[in-house]
Motif scaffolding. Structure first.
Motif, PDB file in Angstrom:
ATOM      1  N   MET A 170       8.563  53.056  53.529  1.00 57.93           N
ATOM      2  CA  MET A 170       7.781  54.211  53.100  1.00 57.93           C
ATOM      3  C   MET A 170       7.562  55.077  54.326  1.00 57.93           C
ATOM      4  SD  MET A 170       6.802  54.382  49.836  1.00 57.93           S
ATOM      5  CE  MET A 170       5.252  55.261  49.853  1.00 57.93           C
ATOM      6  N   ASP A 226       6.510  62.550  51.012  1.00 58.59           N
ATOM      7  CA  ASP A 226       6.530  61.106  51.235  1.00 58.59           C
ATOM      8  C   ASP A 226       7.736  60.538  50.500  1.00 58.59           C
ATOM      9  OD1 ASP A 226       4.178  60.951  52.773  1.00 58.59           O
ATOM     10  OD2 ASP A 226       2.969  61.067  50.957  1.00 58.59           O
ATOM     11  N   VAL A 250      10.596  56.935  49.864  1.00 60.26           N
ATOM     12  CA  VAL A 250      11.060  55.565  50.080  1.00 60.26           C
ATOM     13  C   VAL A 250      12.506  55.668  50.560  1.00 60.26           C
ATOM     14  CG1 VAL A 250      11.488  53.304  49.067  1.00 60.26           C
ATOM     15  CG2 VAL A 250       9.563  54.688  48.255  1.00 60.26           C
ATOM     16  N   ARG A 264       0.886  53.146  46.888  1.00 60.60           N
ATOM     17  CA  ARG A 264       2.074  52.899  47.704  1.00 60.60           C
ATOM     18  C   ARG A 264       2.627  51.500  47.451  1.00 60.60           C
ATOM     19  NH1 ARG A 264       2.648  50.165  52.474  1.00 60.60           N
ATOM     20  NH2 ARG A 264       4.380  50.789  53.819  1.00 60.60           N
TER      21      ARG A 264
END
Length: 412
Positions: free
Chosen positions: A55, A67, A69, A138
């Motif tokens: 992350m 943000d 992944v 998250r």
């Protein structure tokens, strides 16, 4: 000559969904690394183990774009393959692609990358992308991102059991997956934690403390909360909605009576009911009764936790009786100072079947998966013994192109 890196968006970007920007080519690793940051430090993709998820933030100079992944792996044909899972919508995807193009990376059509990158565009991958876009924490996003590979591997194991005539072992594996479905629902949708108790016990202060936001109006005047309010929160990564409700008491005020009725309705929808008692006040008969609405919820296995609030104040002498109902398992807290809140969060997570420090279960996370697992189980039990249909259901679950249960897990 080393060909220049190439990049494309492999999934149509849409508001609220996940878009996968894929970059291939060994020369792309240092370029993309310059635009990734975690905890204020650059993310060196060359040091990240293959298929490990990170992350991080996608940056363009001092500006944070999204943000994401991110994972990196190796393809025999293409070299390094970097998957950047974005959730900021079409405009963010466009910004990221323009940034990569400015760095010398060639932007191409998805069809040019798919044959060499090994991207898994199967049903599990599509479902997890949609679920990650709705993830509330998250930790849930990371759990979801790992599920396609884990789930495909477990389905592959169950398929082997069916083909080897180990039917009882296959059914046990299906039962375990189906039983974990409730945990998946809580992780993807969130749980409702309802605060119940008499007026002025500190429910609103506790709601603010659990959500770490000043949502509810706090006052020393009893009956300040006249209707239920919702507060998004997380307990050890598990998403919850903390519901602050009106205090239960005899009320002549028609408005307050309606607020109490609504509070009882909220308790009937809760996964966890937290009964809040003011430790500094004299005992009251209401403290000895189960929370209103709890009887309905017990049929759905709702948990009831008792907290003695205001432990920062002297305990009322009338409460020193060790036999007071609920005293043995109660948690002493101070919603004002934060004392005991970590223990309360732990108890809430345990009540939801998702205790802290324990890996979250492998579970079906979409209705299609649950339906196909149920059909496969029914085909193997109840006298049907239709193994062909069971195999077809399981292959359909992971994608007919992967009948052996293999999955690259790319893009998540």
């Amino acid at each position: 000559m080393i060909p220049p890196p190439r990049a494309s968006c492999l999934t149509p970007p849409s508001p609220g969904g996940i878009a996968v920007v894929q970059v291939i080519g060994d020369a792309a690793v240092p370029i993309v690394s310059r635009h990734l940051a975690k905890a204020g430090r650059p993310v060196e993709l060359s040091q990240v183990p293959p298929d490990e998820l990170r992350m991080c933030r996608v940056t363009d100079g001092a500006e944070v774009l999204d943000d994401a992944v991110v994972c990196v792996r190796q393809s025999r044909q293409a070299g390094a393959v970097i998957d950047i899972n974005l959730h900021g919508g079409p405009r963010i995807v466009q910004r990221v692609l323009l940034m990569l193009q400015r760095e010398g990376i060639r932007i191409v059509e998805p069809a040019e990358l798919l044959p060499v990158s090994g991207f898994d565009a199967g049903p599990l991958c599509g479902e997890v992308m949609a679920a990650i876009g709705r993830a509330k924490t998250r930790q849930v996003a990371l759990w979801l991102a790992r599920l396609p590979g884990w789930l495909a591997a477990e389905i592959g194991r169950i398929l082997e059991c069916v083909r080897d005539d180990r039917i009882s072992e296959a059914v046990a594996g299906l039962d375990q997956l189906l039983a974990a479905g409730e945990s998946a629902r809580i992780l993807t949708e969130g749980a409702r934690v309802v605060l119940r108790g008499r007026p002025n016990t500190g429910k609103s202060t506790l709601a603010n403390a659990l959500s770490e936001r000043e949502h509810a109006i706090v006052s020393d005047s009893p009956g300040t909360t006249r209707d239920w309010t919702e507060h998004p929160a997380a307990v050890h990564g598990v998403p919850v909605t903390v519901v602050d409700t009106a205090g239960i008491r005899e009320a002549a005020d028609a408005i307050e009576q309606e607020a109490i009725r609504r509070a009882i309705q909220q308790a009937e929808r809760a996964e966890v009911i937290v009964r809040v008692i003011d430790r500094s006040s004299p005992p009251h008969p209401e403290d000895q009764r189960p929370p209103l609405g709890a009887r309905v919820e017990r049929g759905r296995r709702a948990a009831i936790l008792t907290v003695f609030n205001k432990c920062d104040l002297p305990e009322h002498p009338g409460r020193l009786d060790p036999g007071e109902q609920g005293r043995r398992d109660a948690i002493c807290i101070s919603a004002l100072t934060g004392e005991g809140l970590d223990l309360l969060r732990t108890r809430i997570a345990e009540s939801l079947g998702l205790p802290a420090g324990v890996p979250w279960p492998l579970a079906p996370f979409a209705p299609r998966q649950t339906e196909l697992l149920g059909q496969a189980r029914a085909a193997l039990t109840g006298g049907l013994d239709d193994r062909t249909w069971a195999v077809a259901c399981l292959q359909n679950l992971i994608g007919r192109d992967s009948p052996d249960g293999s999955s690259s897990g790319a893009g998540v």
